[in-house]
Design a protein around this motif. Sequence first.
Motif, PDB file in Angstrom:
ATOM      1  N   ILE A  51      40.247  26.618  69.435  1.00 31.44           N
ATOM      2  CA  ILE A  51      40.528  26.149  68.082  1.00 31.44           C
ATOM      3  C   ILE A  51      42.036  26.275  67.863  1.00 31.44           C
ATOM      4  O   ILE A  51      42.737  26.864  68.690  1.00 31.44           O
ATOM      5  N   ILE A  52      42.527  25.733  66.752  1.00 35.39           N
ATOM      6  CA  ILE A  52      43.940  25.868  66.405  1.00 35.39           C
ATOM      7  C   ILE A  52      44.044  26.668  65.110  1.00 35.39           C
ATOM      8  O   ILE A  52      43.882  26.118  64.014  1.00 35.39           O
ATOM      9  N   PRO A  53      44.249  27.994  65.181  1.00 34.86           N
ATOM     10  CA  PRO A  53      44.399  28.783  63.960  1.00 34.86           C
ATOM     11  C   PRO A  53      45.666  28.359  63.219  1.00 34.86           C
ATOM     12  O   PRO A  53      46.701  28.115  63.843  1.00 34.86           O
ATOM     13  N   VAL A  54      45.597  28.260  61.901  1.00 40.18           N
ATOM     14  CA  VAL A  54      46.759  27.832  61.118  1.00 40.18           C
ATOM     15  C   VAL A  54      47.237  28.937  60.178  1.00 40.18           C
ATOM     16  O   VAL A  54      48.366  29.383  60.259  1.00 40.18           O
ATOM     17  N   TYR A  55      46.364  29.410  59.299  1.00 38.01           N
ATOM     18  CA  TYR A  55      46.818  30.454  58.378  1.00 38.01           C
ATOM     19  C   TYR A  55      45.660  31.286  57.846  1.00 38.01           C
ATOM     20  O   TYR A  55      44.497  30.901  57.914  1.00 38.01           O
ATOM     21  N   GLN A  56      46.013  32.460  57.349  1.00 42.49           N
ATOM     22  CA  GLN A  56      45.062  33.339  56.682  1.00 42.49           C
ATOM     23  C   GLN A  56      45.249  33.200  55.182  1.00 42.49           C
ATOM     24  O   GLN A  56      46.358  33.282  54.668  1.00 42.49           O
ATOM     25  N   GLN A  57      44.153  33.027  54.496  1.00 40.65           N
ATOM     26  CA  GLN A  57      44.200  32.679  53.084  1.00 40.65           C
ATOM     27  C   GLN A  57      44.656  33.812  52.166  1.00 40.65           C
ATOM     28  O   GLN A  57      44.255  34.959  52.299  1.00 40.65           O
ATOM     29  N   GLY A  58      45.512  33.430  51.235  1.00 33.65           N
ATOM     30  CA  GLY A  58      45.851  34.293  50.114  1.00 33.65           C
ATOM     31  C   GLY A  58      45.602  33.479  48.862  1.00 33.65           C
ATOM     32  O   GLY A  58      45.864  32.278  48.824  1.00 33.65           O
ATOM     33  N   LYS A  59      45.079  34.086  47.842  1.00 34.75           N
ATOM     34  CA  LYS A  59      44.777  33.362  46.606  1.00 34.75           C
ATOM     35  C   LYS A  59      45.690  33.852  45.488  1.00 34.75           C
ATOM     36  O   LYS A  59      45.616  35.015  45.090  1.00 34.75           O
ATOM     37  N   ALA A  60      46.549  32.995  44.996  1.00 33.14           N
ATOM     38  CA  ALA A  60      47.363  33.319  43.839  1.00 33.14           C
ATOM     39  C   ALA A  60      46.577  32.903  42.606  1.00 33.14           C
ATOM     40  O   ALA A  60      46.071  31.789  42.527  1.00 33.14           O
ATOM     41  N   GLN A  61      46.488  33.795  41.641  1.00 29.92           N
ATOM     42  CA  GLN A  61      45.608  33.549  40.508  1.00 29.92           C
ATOM     43  C   GLN A  61      46.221  34.061  39.210  1.00 29.92           C
ATOM     44  O   GLN A  61      46.954  35.059  39.197  1.00 29.92           O
ATOM     45  N   LEU A  62      45.935  33.377  38.121  1.00 28.79           N
ATOM     46  CA  LEU A  62      46.242  33.870  36.786  1.00 28.79           C
ATOM     47  C   LEU A  62      44.924  34.256  36.129  1.00 28.79           C
ATOM     48  O   LEU A  62      43.946  33.496  36.181  1.00 28.79           O
ATOM     49  N   VAL A  63      44.866  35.454  35.540  1.00 28.28           N
ATOM     50  CA  VAL A  63      43.663  35.933  34.858  1.00 28.28           C
ATOM     51  C   VAL A  63      44.072  36.453  33.486  1.00 28.28           C
ATOM     52  O   VAL A  63      45.001  37.266  33.375  1.00 28.28           O
ATOM     53  N   LYS A  64      43.386  35.987  32.443  1.00 25.88           N
ATOM     54  CA  LYS A  64      43.700  36.436  31.092  1.00 25.88           C
ATOM     55  C   LYS A  64      43.595  37.965  31.005  1.00 25.88           C
ATOM     56  O   LYS A  64      42.689  38.575  31.594  1.00 25.88           O
ATOM     57  N   SER A  65      44.503  38.565  30.261  1.00 26.35           N
ATOM     58  CA  SER A  65      44.609  40.028  30.228  1.00 26.35           C
ATOM     59  C   SER A  65      43.403  40.709  29.593  1.00 26.35           C
ATOM     60  O   SER A  65      43.184  41.904  29.805  1.00 26.35           O
ATOM     61  N   ASP A  66      42.595  39.976  28.829  1.00 25.71           N
ATOM     62  CA  ASP A  66      41.423  40.610  28.214  1.00 25.71           C
ATOM     63  C   ASP A  66      40.162  40.493  29.070  1.00 25.71           C
ATOM     64  O   ASP A  66      39.090  40.931  28.655  1.00 25.71           O
ATOM     65  N   VAL A  67      40.292  39.912  30.251  1.00 27.97           N
ATOM     66  CA  VAL A  67      39.164  39.849  31.185  1.00 27.97           C
ATOM     67  C   VAL A  67      39.190  41.118  32.029  1.00 27.97           C
ATOM     68  O   VAL A  67      40.123  41.356  32.795  1.00 27.97           O
ATOM     69  N   LYS A  68      38.178  41.944  31.893  1.00 23.12           N
ATOM     70  CA  LYS A  68      38.131  43.239  32.563  1.00 23.12           C
ATOM     71  C   LYS A  68      36.909  43.333  33.480  1.00 23.12           C
ATOM     72  O   LYS A  68      35.948  42.588  33.336  1.00 23.12           O
ATOM     73  N   GLY A  69      36.964  44.287  34.411  1.00 26.80           N
ATOM     74  CA  GLY A  69      35.799  44.615  35.223  1.00 26.80           C
ATOM     75  C   GLY A  69      35.466  43.653  36.343  1.00 26.80           C
ATOM     76  O   GLY A  69      34.387  43.752  36.947  1.00 26.80           O
ATOM     77  N   LEU A  70      36.360  42.711  36.653  1.00 27.38           N
ATOM     78  CA  LEU A  70      36.103  41.806  37.781  1.00 27.38           C
ATOM     79  C   LEU A  70      36.112  42.586  39.089  1.00 27.38           C
ATOM     80  O   LEU A  70      36.961  43.452  39.300  1.00 27.38           O
ATOM     81  N   ILE A  71      35.171  42.292  39.949  1.00 32.82           N
ATOM     82  CA  ILE A  71      35.136  42.919  41.268  1.00 32.82           C
ATOM     83  C   ILE A  71      35.380  41.843  42.320  1.00 32.82           C
ATOM     84  O   ILE A  71      34.621  40.878  42.428  1.00 32.82           O
ATOM     85  N   TYR A  72      36.461  42.005  43.068  1.00 32.46           N
ATOM     86  CA  TYR A  72      36.805  41.065  44.138  1.00 32.46           C
ATOM     87  C   TYR A  72      36.786  41.818  45.461  1.00 32.46           C
ATOM     88  O   TYR A  72      37.292  42.933  45.566  1.00 32.46           O
ATOM     89  N   PHE A  73      36.177  41.227  46.470  1.00 40.28           N
ATOM     90  CA  PHE A  73      36.216  41.811  47.798  1.00 40.28           C
ATOM     91  C   PHE A  73      36.588  40.718  48.800  1.00 40.28           C
ATOM     92  O   PHE A  73      36.165  39.570  48.646  1.00 40.28           O
TER      93      PHE A  73
END
Length: 540
Positions: free
Chosen positions: A504-526
């Motif tokens: 295969i031809i590996p190209v890149y490893q993903q990074g996610k740039a994100q904006l999240v409203k400051s009153d959104v709490k308790g998100l779990i990302y893995f």
Amino acid sequence: MKINSAVKLGTVATFAAVLLAACGSSSTSSSSSKQTLNWMESSALPSMDSSTATDVVSGETMNNTGEGLLRIGKNSSIHPGVAKSYTKSKDGKTYTFNLRKSNWSNGDKVTAKDFVYAWQRTVNPKTASQYAYMYAQVKNANAIMNKKKPVSSLGIKAVGNYKVVVTLTQATSYFPSLVASPMFFPQNKSVVQKYGKKYATNAADNVYNGPFKLTYWTGTSDNWTMSKNTKYWNAKNVKLKKINFKTMKDPQTALSQYQSGKLDATYLSGQQPKNYKNSKQYVERKSASTFYIELNEKKDSMMKNKKARQALSLAINRKQFVNKVLADGSTTAKGLVSTGLASKNGTDFNTAAGVSSATSQDLTKAKKLWKEALKETGRSSYSFTLMADDTPAGKNIAEYVQSQWAKLGNIKVTNSNLPFKTRLSRSQNGQFDAVVSAWGADFPDPISFLSLFTSGNSYNNGNWSSKAYDKDVAAATGKDANNSSARWTDMVNAQKTLLNDQGIIPVYQQGKAQLVKSDVKGLIYFPTGANWDFSQAYIK
């Protein structure tokens, strides 16, 4: 898990983006009183059948509307799910899960038999599940998939209504992570049989045992809605009442909706991350996912030529791509396995298993190899099609790679950008010359990536094959499964074989740039698996 490339591939910034950045953004959600979260997705929801779904959008949705024996939490940690506790035998081959009393969204009890039925349905060859290989460590799974033993012989049994006993072929250290993944979730047999072919093709023809239930989804709609599942065993601790998912293929449109309060979070791309890097709402998510290009070796002798594959890889300037095009925290790929996924004695897997010539640019060498490949295959030039998603982002990566490959000379690349579901289907059916693909680890172990490219694997779309590779992967999942040092060596050797042969031809490893409203709490990302858990989220 298959990933839609639209999530993080950029578009060139527009003047409007700069103006929006200068104007700032609303810091709070307009939905706090209703506990409603408005969430962006990059592609439509393809499937809700845990036996057949393969993509990250389906996985994310199923992870919040369903629950397995165990549950994945922060930093990919494992927690009780439907099973309130479990024990493991001394030899590591037998797991006994003790289930809590819980219900499906229609009021039916969730029992041990629901897990037996779901697992048997997934490994049944008639189901044609692409994820069936994930069951390889369960006793008799491989024989069942090869039609050598009956489905009933699978190493899982129900002891009464609330005990599940699983027998493995050998000790598997990552097994608890597996059973926390959507492809190991239970299924309600009566519901599956009631709806038949319509099962899980829309919100109504399904039932749910997770924190939320799907209340709107037509099967083809770009938007869908999850509502709190009052029948969930831990419903009292689920604060969100509703999550509205909106498919936004254009990052500029998504940003505008975020600014106007119609979205509580949005992914950024192109120049957007640079414009918002100093915002308190800016977050970079590191993901255990790798984007790569598959070349169809079965369809054409040119792609079967190793020098041709190496030339196509060496022509790509990955650093320029991640720094100038993506600029979202993504990094150049060091191999198939994502960097940071696993380490041994302080050494990252890719430090041990990387092959720099397979993931770097050398245009002079690339041109030389391309010329030799043309001669060896009896050609003076070569024309082929590069397939990718039809989003602005998908077009962006295709155009970038196309421009890089054009530098080889005597080559014509035509881009074909298709809807995500269509691109995925054609990839799986071998209807491509070259295709931009991606994989996100379902659990934190290199084998989650490496098992993909064994000969005959349903995800090995390009039909690359190596006996040495197959032998090493088989050893890592078989005879060396309980020997950490030998297993590590097997996996290191497997990736080196894949990269040295440019399978295969590996190209890149993903990074996610994100904006999240400051009153959104308790998100779990893995970083692995389905990425998001909304069960503890709330609007402050």
